[in-house]
Scaffold this active site. Structure first.
Site, PDB file in Angstrom:
ATOM      1  N   ASP A  67      -7.102   0.622  -2.228  1.00 50.02           N
ATOM      2  CA  ASP A  67      -6.543   1.468  -3.243  1.00 50.02           C
ATOM      3  C   ASP A  67      -7.095   1.388  -4.624  1.00 50.02           C
ATOM      4  O   ASP A  67      -7.711   0.567  -4.846  1.00 50.02           O
ATOM      5  CB  ASP A  67      -4.730   0.967  -3.241  1.00 50.02           C
ATOM      6  CG  ASP A  67      -4.792  -0.569  -3.092  1.00 50.02           C
ATOM      7  OD1 ASP A  67      -5.660  -1.235  -3.697  1.00 50.02           O
ATOM      8  OD2 ASP A  67      -3.681  -1.162  -2.900  1.00 50.02           O
ATOM      9  N   ASN A 136       7.512  -7.842  -0.572  1.00 47.67           N
ATOM     10  CA  ASN A 136       8.259  -6.966   0.471  1.00 47.67           C
ATOM     11  C   ASN A 136       7.661  -6.517   1.589  1.00 47.67           C
ATOM     12  O   ASN A 136       7.834  -5.752   2.452  1.00 47.67           O
ATOM     13  CB  ASN A 136       8.823  -5.877  -0.384  1.00 47.67           C
ATOM     14  CG  ASN A 136       7.524  -4.751  -0.851  1.00 47.67           C
ATOM     15  OD1 ASN A 136       6.388  -5.049  -0.671  1.00 47.67           O
ATOM     16  ND2 ASN A 136       8.136  -3.751  -1.556  1.00 47.67           N
ATOM     17  N   HIS A 138       4.483  -5.142   1.762  1.00 49.13           N
ATOM     18  CA  HIS A 138       3.648  -4.297   1.485  1.00 49.13           C
ATOM     19  C   HIS A 138       2.070  -4.624   1.843  1.00 49.13           C
ATOM     20  O   HIS A 138       1.769  -5.952   1.651  1.00 49.13           O
ATOM     21  CB  HIS A 138       3.721  -3.307   0.520  1.00 49.13           C
ATOM     22  CG  HIS A 138       3.292  -4.099  -0.754  1.00 49.13           C
ATOM     23  ND1 HIS A 138       3.701  -3.621  -2.073  1.00 49.13           N
ATOM     24  CD2 HIS A 138       2.114  -4.949  -1.073  1.00 49.13           C
ATOM     25  CE1 HIS A 138       3.126  -4.255  -2.948  1.00 49.13           C
ATOM     26  NE2 HIS A 138       2.436  -5.133  -2.264  1.00 49.13           N
ATOM     27  N   GLU A 143       4.202   0.883   0.812  1.00 47.49           N
ATOM     28  CA  GLU A 143       5.768   0.014   0.674  1.00 47.49           C
ATOM     29  C   GLU A 143       6.577   0.308   2.011  1.00 47.49           C
ATOM     30  O   GLU A 143       6.096   1.050   2.956  1.00 47.49           O
ATOM     31  CB  GLU A 143       6.596   0.847  -0.587  1.00 47.49           C
ATOM     32  CG  GLU A 143       5.563   0.715  -1.910  1.00 47.49           C
ATOM     33  CD  GLU A 143       5.527  -0.568  -2.563  1.00 47.49           C
ATOM     34  OE1 GLU A 143       6.015  -1.684  -1.915  1.00 47.49           O
ATOM     35  OE2 GLU A 143       5.161  -0.732  -3.665  1.00 47.49           O
TER      36      GLU A 143
HETATM   37  P1  PGA Z   1      -0.965 -10.412  -4.909  1.00 48.07           P
HETATM   38  O1  PGA Z   1      -0.554  -9.362  -4.010  1.00 48.07           O
HETATM   39  O2  PGA Z   1      -2.360 -10.885  -3.866  1.00 48.07           O
HETATM   40  O3  PGA Z   1      -1.154 -10.348  -6.102  1.00 48.07           O
HETATM   41  O4  PGA Z   1       0.088 -11.620  -4.355  1.00 48.07           O
HETATM   42  C1  PGA Z   1      -0.515  -9.025  -2.897  1.00 48.07           C
HETATM   43  C2  PGA Z   1      -0.160  -7.563  -2.763  1.00 48.07           C
HETATM   44  O5  PGA Z   1       0.904  -6.968  -3.367  1.00 48.07           O
HETATM   45  O6  PGA Z   1      -0.615  -6.820  -1.788  1.00 48.07           O
END
Ligand code: PGA
Length: 248
Positions: A67, A136, A138, A143
């Site tokens: 992304d 959450n 994702h 999302e």
């Molecule tokens: P993080 O994020 O590695 O910063 O915990 C993971 C994500 O949101 O995919």
């Protein structure tokens, strides 16, 4: 799903780096799907150190990232293009022309999503996709509620994701409102998936992902339908799973 328990964040990162290095050394033109965020930072550090100490070469490797934010230029230090250069690409011998991220500055964002899908197809698909896990559930910027059939698309970032990422920006208002992300279907087409999970704060969502039937409210639950997923998680992240002895 295969679950590998790591002692802590360092151990998870080292195990993940070894896994990736094996793929790099064992294939003639591997396509790696890469992720950003806090979780893979240690993995990238081990890959840099290994390149320096053992001369693992990436000249034959291709990468596609999950992304990118909309509206941040590649030299903006909050763009994922900048992150990848800083954490990995700038330190290994991968040709710049082999590294790909969605172009968040494209004038035609829908066209850019189509271009990215065809690019992945032209490369022969992703051999190994690295993933982090959002609080959450994702994956990428997909999302809760994102259709499992989604391909690369433009997303409106939720307030919770913008708040979670605001720590990298001057203020919440400077966090972009949109991003481009591989879709769930794009991710699922990867031949193999490596999910990294670290820390107590991810223990609840990891337990949920492992216990629930695939459903779009928990995007990562789709991974239960993939044939070849390896999870490397540290013992903090596995604490609830182990309490319920769900996977062991
Ligand atoms: P993080 O994020 O590695 O910063 O915990 C993971 C994500 O949101 O995919």
């Amino acid at each position: 799903m295969k679950i590998i328990e790591a002692r802590n964040y360092e151990d998870m990162s080292k195990k993940a780096a070894s896994f990736i290095i094996e793929k790099v050394n064992g294939s003639s033109a591997p396509v790696l799907g890469l992720a950003t965020g806090g979780t893979p930072l240690g993995t990238y550090r081990f890959l840099r150190e290994d390149h320096l100490n053992n001369q693992t070469s990436y000249q034959h490797v291709y990468t596609v990232n999950l992304d990118e934010y909309v509206g941040l230029s590649p030299d903006d230090d909050n763009s994922y293009t900048f992150y990848m250069k800083k954490e990995l690409f700038g330190h290994i011998d991968i040709p710049a022309s082999h590294t790909h991220l969605p172009d968040g500055m494209a004038a035609d964002l829908q066209g850019e999503c189509r271009r990215y899908e065809s690019l992945i197809e032209r490369l022969g698909g992703v051999d190994l996709q690295l993933l982090g896990l959002g609080m959450n559930g994702h994956i990428g910027f997909n999302e809760p509620g994102t259709p499992f059939s989604s391909e690369t698309h433009v997303v409106e970032l939720t307030d919770s994701t913008r708040k979670a990422n605001a720590r990298y920006f001057d203020s919440l208002s400077s966090v972009p409102a949109q991003a481009l992300t591989m879709g769930i279907a794009t991710i699922m087409r990867s031949k193999q998936i490596l999910l990294l999970v670290s820390g107590k704060k991810k223990a609840g969502i990891l337990a949920k992902l492992l216990s629930e039937q695939p459903n779009e409210d928990i995007p990562a639950s789709v991974l239960n339908m993939h044939q070849d997923v390896v999870i490397i998680a540290d013992s903090d992240a596995l604490s609830i799973v182990k309490e319920r002895s769900m996977a062991f």
